[in-house]
Design a protein around this motif. Sequence first.
Motif, PDB file in Angstrom:
ATOM      1  N   ARG A  20      36.187   6.483 109.576  1.00  0.00           N
ATOM      2  CA  ARG A  20      36.786   7.780 109.584  1.00  0.00           C
ATOM      3  C   ARG A  20      36.317   8.843 108.772  1.00  0.00           C
ATOM      4  N   THR A  21      35.546   8.436 107.830  1.00  0.00           N
ATOM      5  CA  THR A  21      34.808   9.585 107.291  1.00  0.00           C
ATOM      6  C   THR A  21      33.436   9.755 107.419  1.00  0.00           C
ATOM      7  N   GLY A  22      32.898   9.262 108.458  1.00  0.00           N
ATOM      8  CA  GLY A  22      31.723   9.467 109.056  1.00  0.00           C
ATOM      9  C   GLY A  22      30.401   8.714 108.448  1.00  0.00           C
ATOM     10  N   ILE A  23      30.753   7.478 107.889  1.00  0.00           N
ATOM     11  CA  ILE A  23      29.389   6.678 107.497  1.00  0.00           C
ATOM     12  C   ILE A  23      29.789   5.485 108.089  1.00  0.00           C
ATOM     13  N   PHE A  24      28.652   4.510 107.993  1.00  0.00           N
ATOM     14  CA  PHE A  24      28.654   3.333 108.629  1.00  0.00           C
ATOM     15  C   PHE A  24      27.586   2.145 107.737  1.00  0.00           C
ATOM     16  N   PRO A  25      27.964   0.934 108.092  1.00  0.00           N
ATOM     17  CA  PRO A  25      26.792   0.073 107.234  1.00  0.00           C
ATOM     18  C   PRO A  25      25.693  -0.653 107.943  1.00  0.00           C
ATOM     19  N   MET A  26      24.834  -0.730 107.389  1.00  0.00           N
ATOM     20  CA  MET A  26      23.523  -1.583 107.966  1.00  0.00           C
ATOM     21  C   MET A  26      22.995  -2.450 106.811  1.00  0.00           C
ATOM     22  N   ALA A  27      21.960  -3.261 107.353  1.00  0.00           N
ATOM     23  CA  ALA A  27      21.432  -4.357 106.535  1.00  0.00           C
ATOM     24  C   ALA A  27      20.008  -4.253 106.554  1.00  0.00           C
ATOM     25  N   ASP A  28      19.004  -4.729 105.339  1.00  0.00           N
ATOM     26  CA  ASP A  28      17.615  -4.599 105.712  1.00  0.00           C
ATOM     27  C   ASP A  28      17.248  -5.731 106.748  1.00  0.00           C
ATOM     28  N   ALA A  29      17.904  -6.686 106.681  1.00  0.00           N
ATOM     29  CA  ALA A  29      17.475  -7.842 107.409  1.00  0.00           C
ATOM     30  C   ALA A  29      18.725  -9.077 107.748  1.00  0.00           C
ATOM     31  N   ARG A  30      18.392  -9.704 108.740  1.00  0.00           N
ATOM     32  CA  ARG A  30      19.553 -10.881 109.538  1.00  0.00           C
ATOM     33  C   ARG A  30      20.133 -11.533 107.969  1.00  0.00           C
ATOM     34  N   ALA A  31      19.324 -11.931 107.149  1.00  0.00           N
ATOM     35  CA  ALA A  31      19.767 -12.901 106.164  1.00  0.00           C
ATOM     36  C   ALA A  31      20.465 -12.162 104.800  1.00  0.00           C
ATOM     37  N   ASP A  32      20.281 -10.727 104.882  1.00  0.00           N
ATOM     38  CA  ASP A  32      20.488  -9.928 103.701  1.00  0.00           C
ATOM     39  C   ASP A  32      22.062 -10.073 103.309  1.00  0.00           C
ATOM     40  N   PRO A  33      22.466 -10.358 102.102  1.00  0.00           N
ATOM     41  CA  PRO A  33      23.989 -10.519 102.020  1.00  0.00           C
ATOM     42  C   PRO A  33      24.405  -9.041 101.636  1.00  0.00           C
ATOM     43  N   GLU A  34      23.583  -8.223 101.440  1.00  0.00           N
ATOM     44  CA  GLU A  34      24.044  -6.790 100.690  1.00  0.00           C
ATOM     45  C   GLU A  34      24.112  -5.848 102.105  1.00  0.00           C
ATOM     46  N   VAL A  35      24.982  -4.840 101.917  1.00  0.00           N
ATOM     47  CA  VAL A  35      24.908  -3.689 102.998  1.00  0.00           C
ATOM     48  C   VAL A  35      24.587  -2.422 102.310  1.00  0.00           C
ATOM     49  N   PHE A  36      24.315  -1.426 103.045  1.00  0.00           N
ATOM     50  CA  PHE A  36      24.083  -0.104 102.415  1.00  0.00           C
ATOM     51  C   PHE A  36      24.721   1.016 103.457  1.00  0.00           C
ATOM     52  N   TRP A  37      25.211   2.081 102.918  1.00  0.00           N
ATOM     53  CA  TRP A  37      26.140   2.756 103.852  1.00  0.00           C
ATOM     54  C   TRP A  37      25.196   4.019 104.270  1.00  0.00           C
ATOM     55  N   VAL A  38      25.234   4.328 105.600  1.00  0.00           N
ATOM     56  CA  VAL A  38      24.496   5.387 105.950  1.00  0.00           C
ATOM     57  C   VAL A  38      25.321   6.605 106.548  1.00  0.00           C
ATOM     58  N   GLU A  39      24.976   7.716 106.233  1.00  0.00           N
ATOM     59  CA  GLU A  39      25.439   9.055 106.731  1.00  0.00           C
ATOM     60  C   GLU A  39      24.253  10.050 106.979  1.00  0.00           C
ATOM     61  N   PRO A  40      23.872   9.860 108.582  1.00  0.00           N
ATOM     62  CA  PRO A  40      22.509  10.604 108.932  1.00  0.00           C
ATOM     63  C   PRO A  40      22.777  12.208 108.865  1.00  0.00           C
ATOM     64  N   ARG A  41      21.556  12.712 108.510  1.00  0.00           N
ATOM     65  CA  ARG A  41      21.747  14.127 108.429  1.00  0.00           C
ATOM     66  C   ARG A  41      21.860  14.612 109.919  1.00  0.00           C
ATOM     67  N   ARG A  42      21.342  13.944 111.036  1.00  0.00           N
ATOM     68  CA  ARG A  42      21.633  14.489 112.433  1.00  0.00           C
ATOM     69  C   ARG A  42      22.242  13.250 112.965  1.00  0.00           C
ATOM     70  N   ARG A  43      23.078  13.740 113.958  1.00  0.00           N
ATOM     71  CA  ARG A  43      24.131  12.568 114.554  1.00  0.00           C
ATOM     72  C   ARG A  43      23.960  12.699 116.119  1.00  0.00           C
ATOM     73  N   ALA A  44      23.979  11.464 116.818  1.00  0.00           N
ATOM     74  CA  ALA A  44      23.741  11.576 118.153  1.00  0.00           C
ATOM     75  C   ALA A  44      25.142  11.082 118.450  1.00  0.00           C
ATOM     76  N   ILE A  45      25.853  12.015 119.653  1.00  0.00           N
ATOM     77  CA  ILE A  45      27.105  11.763 120.297  1.00  0.00           C
ATOM     78  C   ILE A  45      26.715  11.920 121.849  1.00  0.00           C
ATOM     79  N   LEU A  46      27.553  11.397 122.626  1.00  0.00           N
ATOM     80  CA  LEU A  46      27.711  11.166 124.090  1.00  0.00           C
ATOM     81  C   LEU A  46      28.806  12.264 124.730  1.00  0.00           C
ATOM     82  N   PRO A  47      28.553  13.494 124.922  1.00  0.00           N
ATOM     83  CA  PRO A  47      29.846  14.094 125.483  1.00  0.00           C
ATOM     84  C   PRO A  47      30.048  13.476 126.774  1.00  0.00           C
TER      85      PRO A  47
END
Length: 257
Positions: A20-47
């Motif tokens: 709802r605030t424009g960020i989303f989680p990703m991880a570095d690897a399949r087995a990685d227990p940690e996540v980091f939050w991503v807020e891209p400078r440029r965003r893709a949308i599909l009108p």
Amino acid sequence: MHGSQLPSPLDPEILLLAYRTGIFPMADARADPEVFWVEPRRRAILPLDHFHCSHSLAKVLRRGTFEVTCNRAFERVIAECAAPRRDEGETWISGRIEASYIELHRRGIAHSVECWQQGELIGGLYGVGFDRVFCGESMFSRRTDASKVALAWLVAALRQAGAVLLDCQFMTDHLASLGAIEISQARYLALLQAAQRSTEGAAALGAGDGVAAGDAGGDGAGLALPAAFGALLGDAAAAGLSSSPGNFIAQSLTQTS
């Protein structure tokens, strides 16, 4: 990881708040227990009013090459999206992220669209839906055009649901060929906020901003994608195309694309 004990998911309320605030989680690897939050400078949308349904894609839709469903196999779709792919690095969909979206799906907030051929799952996508927003997360394809067909059905269902914003996160050549555009994160946040407000707010933005006005209000509920998907099938039947709903989808997309 899939089929065994998955890690503890992220708090679903925090995860939804992130979207709802424009960020989303990703991880570095399949087995990685940690996540980091991503807020891209440029965003893709599909009108949603500018989806590019090429002649070849329309032909595939009309032929009914694939059976298309919604939420029939969410866990299988996310597992396929997380699977290793040729010429790509480690997946960003960790076991913890997988568990987190499965929990959102159980709460009616995450959805999948699946493509089947002779009973085999050969393509699909998944994402998070709330108010009049759908945030696409990932897609996979085991047959030519399967992911494109899934996306075409998603766009048609989002229109039916009164959605106004389809977030694609990062631009790719594949998405660009289907009509996606890249905007600043600041512009994305303005569209995101409008999509969570009243219908009047979305209508004022206009299609030129990459949104289309819908009838559903931003009441904090999950996006009614499965109901909209069912309504599409009903509309196809009413048009005499119950045996070829893909033909109905192709017509609806080529009329406004």
